[in-house]
Design a protein around this motif. Structure first.
Motif, mmCIF file in Angstrom:
data_model
loop_
_atom_site.group_PDB
_atom_site.id
_atom_site.type_symbol
_atom_site.label_atom_id
_atom_site.label_comp_id
_atom_site.label_asym_id
_atom_site.label_seq_id
_atom_site.Cartn_x
_atom_site.Cartn_y
_atom_site.Cartn_z
ATOM 1 N N GLN A 107 0.622 -1.103 0.090
ATOM 2 C CA GLN A 107 0.012 -0.048 -0.088
ATOM 3 C C GLN A 107 0.880 1.229 -0.104
ATOM 4 O O GLN A 107 0.618 2.152 -0.559
ATOM 5 C CB GLN A 107 -0.941 0.030 1.188
ATOM 6 C CG GLN A 107 -2.057 -0.812 1.075
ATOM 7 C CD GLN A 107 -3.166 -0.616 2.004
ATOM 8 O OE1 GLN A 107 -3.090 0.415 2.829
ATOM 9 N NE2 GLN A 107 -4.444 -1.273 2.199
ATOM 10 N N VAL A 108 1.768 1.289 0.715
ATOM 11 C CA VAL A 108 2.883 2.262 0.724
ATOM 12 C C VAL A 108 3.409 2.602 -0.417
ATOM 13 O O VAL A 108 3.461 3.872 -0.914
ATOM 14 C CB VAL A 108 3.872 2.035 2.016
ATOM 15 C CG1 VAL A 108 5.219 3.317 1.634
ATOM 16 C CG2 VAL A 108 3.338 2.190 3.205
ATOM 17 N N ASN A 109 4.059 1.631 -1.149
ATOM 18 C CA ASN A 109 4.514 1.800 -2.531
ATOM 19 C C ASN A 109 3.681 2.082 -3.492
ATOM 20 O O ASN A 109 3.909 2.846 -4.535
ATOM 21 C CB ASN A 109 5.194 0.577 -2.801
ATOM 22 C CG ASN A 109 6.731 0.379 -2.367
ATOM 23 O OD1 ASN A 109 7.564 0.975 -2.563
ATOM 24 N ND2 ASN A 109 6.740 -0.688 -1.086
ATOM 25 N N ASP A 110 2.335 1.648 -3.472
ATOM 26 C CA ASP A 110 1.168 1.997 -4.467
ATOM 27 C C ASP A 110 0.916 3.428 -4.312
ATOM 28 O O ASP A 110 0.426 4.130 -5.205
ATOM 29 C CB ASP A 110 0.244 0.753 -4.401
ATOM 30 C CG ASP A 110 0.569 -0.350 -4.943
ATOM 31 O OD1 ASP A 110 1.707 -0.331 -5.526
ATOM 32 O OD2 ASP A 110 -0.096 -1.190 -4.993
ATOM 33 N N ASN A 111 0.474 3.803 -2.799
ATOM 34 C CA ASN A 111 -0.126 5.021 -2.660
ATOM 35 C C ASN A 111 0.461 6.307 -2.563
ATOM 36 O O ASN A 111 -0.136 7.439 -2.664
ATOM 37 C CB ASN A 111 -1.184 4.879 -1.405
ATOM 38 C CG ASN A 111 -2.187 3.812 -1.913
ATOM 39 O OD1 ASN A 111 -2.564 3.355 -2.926
ATOM 40 N ND2 ASN A 111 -2.573 3.099 -0.766
ATOM 41 N N PRO A 165 0.457 -14.171 -1.778
ATOM 42 C CA PRO A 165 2.075 -14.398 -2.311
ATOM 43 C C PRO A 165 2.558 -13.511 -3.322
ATOM 44 O O PRO A 165 3.674 -13.428 -3.469
ATOM 45 C CB PRO A 165 1.833 -15.942 -2.464
ATOM 46 C CG PRO A 165 0.572 -16.464 -1.586
ATOM 47 C CD PRO A 165 -0.203 -15.228 -1.439
ATOM 48 N N VAL A 166 1.755 -13.468 -4.401
ATOM 49 C CA VAL A 166 1.908 -12.897 -5.704
ATOM 50 C C VAL A 166 2.370 -11.458 -5.335
ATOM 51 O O VAL A 166 3.489 -10.998 -5.948
ATOM 52 C CB VAL A 166 0.825 -12.769 -6.471
ATOM 53 C CG1 VAL A 166 1.277 -12.096 -7.778
ATOM 54 C CG2 VAL A 166 0.384 -14.064 -6.943
ATOM 55 N N LYS A 167 1.744 -10.581 -4.463
ATOM 56 C CA LYS A 167 2.265 -9.412 -3.923
ATOM 57 C C LYS A 167 3.367 -9.418 -3.366
ATOM 58 O O LYS A 167 4.325 -8.473 -3.322
ATOM 59 C CB LYS A 167 0.964 -8.633 -3.297
ATOM 60 C CG LYS A 167 -0.136 -8.354 -4.105
ATOM 61 C CD LYS A 167 -1.060 -7.224 -3.570
ATOM 62 C CE LYS A 167 -2.104 -6.966 -4.232
ATOM 63 N NZ LYS A 167 -3.022 -5.801 -3.385
ATOM 64 N N GLY A 168 3.655 -10.258 -2.257
ATOM 65 C CA GLY A 168 5.046 -10.489 -1.761
ATOM 66 C C GLY A 168 6.113 -10.712 -2.761
ATOM 67 O O GLY A 168 7.086 -10.172 -2.520
ATOM 68 N N GLN A 169 5.847 -11.678 -3.719
ATOM 69 C CA GLN A 169 6.995 -11.822 -4.670
ATOM 70 C C GLN A 169 7.488 -10.430 -5.226
ATOM 71 O O GLN A 169 8.495 -10.308 -5.522
ATOM 72 C CB GLN A 169 6.590 -12.850 -5.617
ATOM 73 C CG GLN A 169 7.690 -13.307 -6.547
ATOM 74 C CD GLN A 169 8.971 -14.076 -5.920
ATOM 75 O OE1 GLN A 169 8.993 -14.342 -4.817
ATOM 76 N NE2 GLN A 169 9.610 -14.708 -6.539
#
Length: 385
Positions: free
Chosen positions: A50-54, A154-158
């Motif tokens: 969220q931090v990286n996206d927003n 997991p996809v977002k984690g990767q």
């Protein structure tokens, strides 16, 4: 923060930490040092995503305003936490050098960077989380030591991990809260895999203390408590952060009558001044999850450890503590009363414990000597300005 350039012009360095205790502390320590020469999350991946996206647009706007005063106070560079990978594109768009601060140790970072290889070799996804099988590509790790961050996606984690690695490689430099005396082999490997300037300027807490960085109020009553108890009684100080036990506010999960049974042998607090405690002569050992800040502080005070890693890089760090530097004992995920008792006795009473203490003091002395010989300066950062 401001630094003085060789031409006597004041220049600014912008620091942007990840909003988590273990990341804020070293960033503030770094900021405090340069000026002079807890959030509990259920899913860390979700928060960091969220931090990286927003934050892209708000951060670009804020940084643009700071750059608008460039003639009065030029900005030399931007320093951000490695996990804030979005800041690289913002820095590039504003033609501002970005230096990355990685708050863990180098060895665990190299393992994270090797995640694609671990998938290729069949180690990931982990089939047996208790497997003692060696990870040939990353000695001395065992399969159960491979860092895995629990997440609902997991996809977002990767994606978060791969973005962190790629944007670190794209940066103008990489700062580490570590030193060659502790991680020489890892430094050599890092320079081969990341062809950017590397600054190993740790241990931060020895150069630039930032006592005000704690997100929780420290209970200083434990300091006097340590000074009044005879070592023969084996007293203990236990830090239990509120909310750290699922379903309990603080000590509700303890067995009935436990506190009364202590009879003064133990002291439990919500948060403590850890550096002072580790430096106290009454401290004979440190049972720790092996976050890098805690591990580094323990090494620097010559305090041997009992390792019980919980997640992520802690698992790699704990293995290095027990098997490489050999300055601690590993519980090997055996959180059982008898195992804990045996570990304490081995560390405090037996010859093995004395040998571990000797190695810990030797490593402490090496770090101390290295720190005194090197000192600290900011000439490396001036070159990037």
């Amino acid at each position: 923060m401001e630094i003085q350039s060789e031409s006597s012009m004041r220049r600014r360095v912008i620091l942007f930490p990840l909003p988590l205790q273990g990341h804020i502390t070293p960033m503030l320590q770094l900021a405090n040092g340069l000026s002079e020469a807890v959030v509990s999350v259920a899913d860390a991946v979700a928060v960091m995503t969220q931090v990286n996206d927003n934050c892209v647009e708000p951060f670009r706007d804020c940084l643009s305003k700071l750059l608008s005063n460039v003639e009065e106070e030029p900005i030399a560079c931007l320093i951000t936490d490695a996990m804030l990978h979005f800041t690289q594109s913002v820095a590039d768009s504003l033609k501002l050098p970005r230096i990355v601060l990685r708050t863990s140790n180098i060895s665990s970072f190299l393992v994270f960077a090797g995640t694609p290889l671990l998938h290729e070799k069949g180690y990931l996804p982990i089939k047996d989380p208790l497997s003692d099988a060696p990870v040939i590509e990353f000695p001395p790790l065992r399969v159960k030591d491979i860092p895995v961050v629990e997440t609902h996606d997991p996809v977002k984690g990767q994606h978060l991990l791969l973005s962190m690695i790629s944007q670190t490689k794209a940066s103008s430099g990489l700062i580490w809260n570590s030193c060659e005396e502790i991680e020489q082999d890892a430094v050599t490997t890092l320079k081969q895999e990341f062809p950017i300037p590397i600054f190993t300027v740790g241990p931060f807490h020895k150069y630039f203390p930032a006592a005000s960085s704690s997100l929780l109020s420290q209970d200083r009553s434990c300091i006097s408590c340590l000074g009044t108890r005879p070592i023969a009684r084996w007293p203990f100080l236990w830090v239990v952060r509120p909310g750290s036990v699922h379903g309990a506010e603080w000590l509700e999960a303890l067995p009935r009558g436990f506190l009364e049974m202590l009879d003064g042998r133990g002291h439990i607090v919500k948060w403590a001044p850890q550096q002072e405690i580790l430096a106290h002569p009454a401290t004979g050992g440190f049972w720790t999850h092996n976050g890098w800040n805690s591990t580094l502080e323990s090494i620097c005070e010559g305090v041997p450890m009992i390792c019980h890693p919980s997640f992520g890089d802690q698992q790699v760090i704990a293995r290095y503590v027990s098997d490489v530097w050999r300055v601690g004992l590993h519980l090997e995920k055996k959180l059982e009363k008898g195992e804990i008792e045996r570990a304490v006795k081995r560390l405090i009473l037996e010859d093995e414990g004395q040998e571990i203490r000797n190695r810990t003091m030797d490593l402490k002395e090496k770090v101390d000597n290295f720190s005194k010989a090197r000192g600290f300066g900011i000439s490396g950062f001036r070159e990037l300005g």
